[in-house]
Design a protein around this motif. Structure first.
Motif, mmCIF file in Angstrom:
data_model
loop_
_atom_site.group_PDB
_atom_site.id
_atom_site.type_symbol
_atom_site.label_atom_id
_atom_site.label_comp_id
_atom_site.label_asym_id
_atom_site.label_seq_id
_atom_site.Cartn_x
_atom_site.Cartn_y
_atom_site.Cartn_z
ATOM 1 N N SER A 38 0.884 -1.113 -0.159
ATOM 2 C CA SER A 38 0.118 -0.109 -0.039
ATOM 3 C C SER A 38 1.050 0.974 0.108
ATOM 4 O O SER A 38 0.397 2.598 -0.262
ATOM 5 N N THR A 60 -0.490 6.410 -2.839
ATOM 6 C CA THR A 60 -1.626 5.003 -3.185
ATOM 7 C C THR A 60 -2.225 5.258 -2.419
ATOM 8 O O THR A 60 -4.187 5.171 -2.848
ATOM 9 N N GLN A 63 -5.130 7.597 -3.479
ATOM 10 C CA GLN A 63 -5.341 7.908 -4.917
ATOM 11 C C GLN A 63 -6.612 6.677 -5.097
ATOM 12 O O GLN A 63 -7.629 6.557 -5.164
ATOM 13 N N SER A 64 -6.809 5.853 -3.789
ATOM 14 C CA SER A 64 -7.402 4.545 -3.458
ATOM 15 C C SER A 64 -9.241 5.131 -3.270
ATOM 16 O O SER A 64 -9.559 4.906 -3.179
ATOM 17 N N LEU A 70 -14.650 4.176 -3.174
ATOM 18 C CA LEU A 70 -14.296 2.859 -1.806
ATOM 19 C C LEU A 70 -15.554 3.697 -0.540
ATOM 20 O O LEU A 70 -15.287 2.960 0.526
ATOM 21 N N TYR A 236 -13.293 -3.715 -7.382
ATOM 22 C CA TYR A 236 -12.196 -2.765 -7.238
ATOM 23 C C TYR A 236 -11.207 -3.892 -7.486
ATOM 24 O O TYR A 236 -10.005 -2.960 -8.423
ATOM 25 N N TYR A 240 -8.545 -2.471 -10.997
ATOM 26 C CA TYR A 240 -7.209 -2.211 -11.020
ATOM 27 C C TYR A 240 -6.551 -3.082 -10.382
ATOM 28 O O TYR A 240 -5.688 -3.810 -9.973
ATOM 29 N N MET A 246 -2.442 -0.088 -5.686
ATOM 30 C CA MET A 246 -3.546 0.232 -5.530
ATOM 31 C C MET A 246 -4.930 -0.494 -5.218
ATOM 32 O O MET A 246 -5.521 -0.078 -4.163
ATOM 33 N N ALA A 249 -4.573 -1.439 -1.214
ATOM 34 C CA ALA A 249 -4.054 0.165 -0.869
ATOM 35 C C ALA A 249 -6.130 0.490 -0.331
ATOM 36 O O ALA A 249 -6.389 0.471 0.770
ATOM 37 N N GLY A 250 -6.410 -0.341 -1.070
ATOM 38 C CA GLY A 250 -8.758 -0.130 -0.794
ATOM 39 C C GLY A 250 -8.836 -1.643 0.179
ATOM 40 O O GLY A 250 -9.201 -0.989 1.129
#
Length: 280
Positions: A38, A60, A63-64, A70, A236, A240, A246, A249-250
């Motif tokens: 992440s 990152t 941006q997520s 999200l 998601y 991605y 990414m 990170a989500g």
């Protein structure tokens, strides 16, 4: 002789500790991969997939959340989880009280039925529940999902709280009755304040299950704006798929609320799980 027996026990202890450490490492490996990924850019991940980031970045993680989806999924999951957990905990506590401490003849039979319901897999209930929701025109509503989650959580929650209530001294209830306290006053002023560890355990276990549940959410919440986090993370991941940092990170954003909940209630968690094991 004693020294020899202690010396002979060291290899077994060393093997046991080594096994525990190995299993802990295996369990923590996915969390480590999610965490370090992440804080990497896509280019750094391609050159350094498993090592720690050489230059940690927060872009990152930012941006997520930039797309907005999200954050909305997290809010949806929070709403469903909080409502389901509060409702099921309240109903379970009210049901566990007469089963454990009141002279209710049907109590043991009701508890037996609840224990039997704990082994029923949720997947066998999806089709009849879907037909009922469709007949009532309640598809794509949070109310339906909350009611379903509450019903699925009640057996375990009632069993755990009833087991805990039985460990409390009956003299407390008897003394309160002699002082003129009614059933509701005993429940509210005596049982609930003493049930902190058990309630914390119930809330934590329920929240983890609802937060990570996918089957009910994907069947009954089909609209995009109603998606919960687990359903959203599936989308998601497909969006991605090539950008692994990414996706990680989500998933990290989705893990944080439950991690904070567990850390906040961890000192009650083990006490609550073991409270019904030995009757005091």
């Amino acid at each position: 002789m004693k020294a020899n027996s202690q010396a002979s026990g060291w290899p077994a202890k060393l093997l046991q500790h080594g096994t525990l450490i190995a299993f802990a490492g295996i369990a923590l490996l996915p969390l480590y991969f999610m965490l370090v990924s992440s804080f990497k850019t896509r280019d750094e991940f391609l050159s350094n997939q498993f090592g720690p980031p050489e230059t940690p970045v927060l872009s990152t993680l930012a941006q997520s959340l930039a797309g907005g989806d999200l954050f909305g999924w997290v809010l949806n999951s929070l709403a469903v989880t909080v409502a389901s957990v509060l409702l099921s905990t309240a109903l379970a506590a009210l049901a566990a009280y007469p089963i454990a401490l009141m002279k209710w003849r049907a109590g043991p039979y009701v508890l037996g039925v609840l224990i039997a319901l704990m082994v029923v897999p949720p997947i066998v209930l999806v089709i009849p529940l879907f037909q009922i929701a469709a007949a009532l025109r309640q598809l794509n509503t949070y109310q339906t999902v909350i009611v379903i989650y509450t019903g699925m959580l009640l057996p375990f929650s009632t069993f755990l709280l009833a087991s805990f209530f039985r460990t409390l001294s009956p003299s407390l209830v008897e003394a309160a009755r002699m002082d003129g306290a009614g059933s509701w006053r005993i429940f509210r002023s005596i049982l609930l304040p003493l049930s902190g560890p058990a309630l914390a355990t119930v809330v934590t276990v329920q929240a983890l299950w609802v937060w990570n549940e996918l089957l009910i959410a994907i069947v009954f919440l089909q609209s995009d704006h109603l998606r919960t986090l687990m359903v959203g993370l599936t989308v998601y991941n497909s969006r991605y798929r090539i950008d692994v940092p990414m996706v990680m990170a989500g998933m990290l954003w989705g893990t944080l609320p439950m991690l904070l909940l567990y850390l906040a209630g961890q000192r009650f968690f083990i006490r609550g799980l073991t409270a019904g094991g030995v009757k005091g």
